[in-house]
Scaffold this motif. Structure first.
Motif, PDB file in Angstrom:
ATOM      1  N   TYR A 146       0.346   5.656   0.241  1.00  0.00           N
ATOM      2  CA  TYR A 146      -0.544   6.795   0.486  1.00  0.00           C
ATOM      3  C   TYR A 146       0.260   8.068   0.311  1.00  0.00           C
ATOM      4  CZ  TYR A 146      -3.932   9.875   2.844  1.00  0.00           C
ATOM      5  OH  TYR A 146      -4.835  10.867   3.142  1.00  0.00           O
ATOM      6  N   GLN A 192       0.829  -1.204   0.000  1.00  0.00           N
ATOM      7  CA  GLN A 192       0.000   0.000   0.000  1.00  0.00           C
ATOM      8  C   GLN A 192       0.865   1.256   0.000  1.00  0.00           C
ATOM      9  OE1 GLN A 192      -3.069   1.899  -0.609  1.00  0.00           O
ATOM     10  NE2 GLN A 192      -3.779  -0.033   0.274  1.00  0.00           N
ATOM     11  N   TYR A 247      -9.865  11.967  -3.142  1.00  0.00           N
ATOM     12  CA  TYR A 247      -9.092  10.737  -3.047  1.00  0.00           C
ATOM     13  C   TYR A 247      -9.195   9.971  -4.372  1.00  0.00           C
ATOM     14  CZ  TYR A 247      -8.993  11.544   1.986  1.00  0.00           C
ATOM     15  OH  TYR A 247      -8.798  12.096   3.229  1.00  0.00           O
ATOM     16  N   THR A 285      -7.656   6.261  -6.234  1.00  0.00           N
ATOM     17  CA  THR A 285      -6.959   5.019  -5.953  1.00  0.00           C
ATOM     18  C   THR A 285      -6.598   4.314  -7.244  1.00  0.00           C
ATOM     19  OG1 THR A 285      -9.030   3.767  -5.788  1.00  0.00           O
ATOM     20  CG2 THR A 285      -8.144   4.715  -3.755  1.00  0.00           C
ATOM     21  N   THR A 335      -3.094   5.116  -2.967  1.00  0.00           N
ATOM     22  CA  THR A 335      -4.114   6.142  -2.741  1.00  0.00           C
ATOM     23  C   THR A 335      -3.448   7.500  -2.836  1.00  0.00           C
ATOM     24  OG1 THR A 335      -5.416   4.722  -1.272  1.00  0.00           O
ATOM     25  CG2 THR A 335      -5.797   7.094  -1.123  1.00  0.00           C
TER      26      THR A 335
END
Length: 240
Positions: A166, A164, A237, A239, A211
């Motif tokens: 961010y 992941q 946001y 993704t 993200t």
């Protein structure tokens, strides 16, 4: 690549991402080197001209609005190790009891995740770990990077993530002016441009879930419905 959008952004289009030339960590742009020195000095000395101590300067508190969102991402992806890329001084974190290294941290909201801080301007965290992490986060960072250095910076972020990523990108000029007279946000782009950057890094470095949080100044934002004349921050946001 498809994207899930929390809401639509404007219809204005920008050019595709800059190629970045031959810039890399070993050979960054001249402006990157200049800014590195500026930020290192500010970390050490603060900003006496605006009455900011060294401890208050780039202390890492800009992470706070993103803690809950990141917590959900860590939980959903099963991430237990985190690299904070551009952590500042990491003041919101606590020492990790199982490590004597200053850069090794924890945050109760992230349920035991092992956090490693990296910030090139802050000496205790200035060495980039040569390791993989479940998740890499980067808040209040990329807009401070010269445009031509964005590709290799994102390559480093993507290259260290297993599950992941961010990234937060501010899409407006900062209030903060650097000692050399320049705006602290040196790369100000629309969300569409940042999406292209993230997509490019994903193609180059591997299809890790990511993200992107973009923040734009607007005379209308959901946070300021009661005072439409007051500029606010619109958060979106994306993704991939």
């Amino acid at each position: 690549m498809t994207f899930k959008l929390s809401s639509l952004f404007g219809s204005s289009k920008e050019a595709l991402p800059a190629a970045g030339g031959n810039y890399s960590r070993d050979t960054p742009s001249p402006r990157y080197l200049e800014l590195s020195k500026v930020y290192a000095t500010m970390h050490d000395e603060g900003r006496p001209d605006v009455d900011h101590s060294a401890g208050e300067t780039f202390d890492g508190r800009s992470l706070e609005p993103h803690i809950d969102v990141i917590a959900k991402l860590l939980k959903s992806s099963g991430s237990t190790s985190v690299l904070d890329y551009g952590s500042g001084k990491g003041k919101l974190y606590q020492p990790r009891p199982d490590s004597s290294e200053e850069r090794c941290k924890r945050l109760p909201a992230w349920e035991g995740a092992e956090i490693t801080c990296y910030d090139p301007g802050y000496d205790p965290f200035s060495e980039l770990p040569d390791a993989k992490f479940d998740a890499v986060i980067s808040t209040d960072v990329v807009e401070h990077i010269p445009e031509l250095d964005i590709p290799w910076i994102l390559d480093e972020i993507f290259g260290r993530a297993e599950k992941q990523i961010y990234v937060v990108a501010a899409c407006y000029p900062a209030k903060k002016i650097l000692p050399d007279g320049s705006n602290a946000h040196c790369t100000v782009k629309q969300p569409a441009w940042w999406i292209e950057q993230m997509e490019g890094a994903a193609k180059r470095r591997g299809q890790v879930a990511w993200t992107l949080c973009t923040q734009s100044k607007s005379f209308f934002s959901f946070e300021h419905r009661s005072s439409l004349r007051k500029p606010g921050t619109k958060t979106l946001y994306f993704t991939g």
